[in-house]
Design a protein around this motif. Structure first.
Motif, mmCIF file in Angstrom:
data_model
loop_
_atom_site.group_PDB
_atom_site.id
_atom_site.type_symbol
_atom_site.label_atom_id
_atom_site.label_comp_id
_atom_site.label_asym_id
_atom_site.label_seq_id
_atom_site.Cartn_x
_atom_site.Cartn_y
_atom_site.Cartn_z
ATOM 1 N N UNK A 143 47.816 34.904 28.791
ATOM 2 C CA UNK A 143 49.094 35.127 29.474
ATOM 3 C C UNK A 143 50.258 34.688 28.584
ATOM 4 N N UNK A 144 50.131 33.511 27.992
ATOM 5 C CA UNK A 144 51.189 33.008 27.116
ATOM 6 C C UNK A 144 51.390 33.938 25.916
ATOM 7 N N UNK A 145 50.281 34.445 25.368
ATOM 8 C CA UNK A 145 50.373 35.338 24.212
ATOM 9 C C UNK A 145 51.049 36.655 24.591
ATOM 10 N N UNK A 146 50.659 37.222 25.726
ATOM 11 C CA UNK A 146 51.271 38.474 26.184
ATOM 12 C C UNK A 146 52.755 38.287 26.455
ATOM 13 N N UNK A 147 53.097 37.157 27.063
ATOM 14 C CA UNK A 147 54.504 36.907 27.366
ATOM 15 C C UNK A 147 55.331 36.741 26.089
ATOM 16 N N UNK A 148 54.708 36.194 25.055
ATOM 17 C CA UNK A 148 55.434 35.985 23.798
ATOM 18 C C UNK A 148 55.785 37.298 23.107
#
Length: 223
Positions: free
Chosen positions: A68-73
């Motif tokens: 999730x953090x990677x996609x949001x970045x």
């Protein structure tokens, strides 16, 4: 390149269920991509434009909070919806902090999930009411009792033992119906029936359909 909805679920039945729900909402099969781990999800995200992501929180290679953090970045506006079970409650806040727009429980019926997915497609950020109550409890400095914190999707019967949905399913079990037949009669998925029956076993402290029916009759829940 057309946008796709990415489903990230380890369980084949969960992937198939979400795929089927999306199809009922008008998505074509080539507009939905299903993967079973985080590595595959990142590969798809690198090759496709994503319209929405439906992710579990427990994956075989790592947890989805990192995903999730990677996609949001890489995409600040991408709708990312967690569709997971309540047994990962300790990860709820982590997922939201990482950038999840919403959080739904797998225990919800197909129709409930379909309605909430429409909300996401229209720019909404739904969080399951049970999750909301839990988060508010944490924000107020109280920790919900774990034994009492499991979500009960339907209204409880007097006595609080089985929900109306669970009683409806157990009544069909007593009539000799299979899980598939119960799903067809109640217009819910077989996965939902399977989940409710596991909950019934846990509440009645039994290990079989016969024991469940016998115990329910002894307790006056079935006649």
């Amino acid at each position: 390149m057309p946008e796709v909805v990415l489903i990230v679920q380890d369980e084949p039945s969960a992937r198939a269920r979400l795929f089927r729900i999306l199809m009922t909402l008008g998505y074509a099969d080539d507009e939905i991509v299903c993967v079973s781990d985080v590595a595959q999800a990142k590969d798809v995200a690198g090759r496709h434009s994503l319209e929405m992501v439906l992710a579990d929180l427990r994956m075989p290679d790592r947890d989805d909070v990192e995903l999730i953090a990677w996609l949001r970045s890489i995409n600040k506006s991408l709708p990312i919806l967690v569709v997971s079970a309540w047994n990962v409650e300790e990860m709820v806040l982590d997922a939201i902090r990482a950038g999840a727009n919403g959080y739904l429980l797998k225990e919800r019926d197909d129709l409930e999930i379909a309605v909430l997915l429409k909300t996401v497609a229209n720019g909404g950020a739904p969080i399951d009411p049970f999750i909301t109550r839990h988060i508010l409890g944490l924000a107020n400095g109280s920790t919900p009792n774990r034994a009492a914190s499991k979500p009960d999707i339907a209204e409880e019967l007097p006595g609080g033992l089985l929900s109306k949905r669970e009683l409806a399913i157990l009544t069909r079990v007593a009539e000799g119906m299979s899980n598939r037949e119960i799903a067809e009669v109640l217009n819910i998925s077989q996965w939902t029936v399977d989940t409710h029956i596991r909950h019934i076993y846990g509440k009645l402290k039994v290990n079989s359909r016969t024991q469940a029916v016998r115990t329910a009759r002894r307790l006056g829940l079935l006649f």
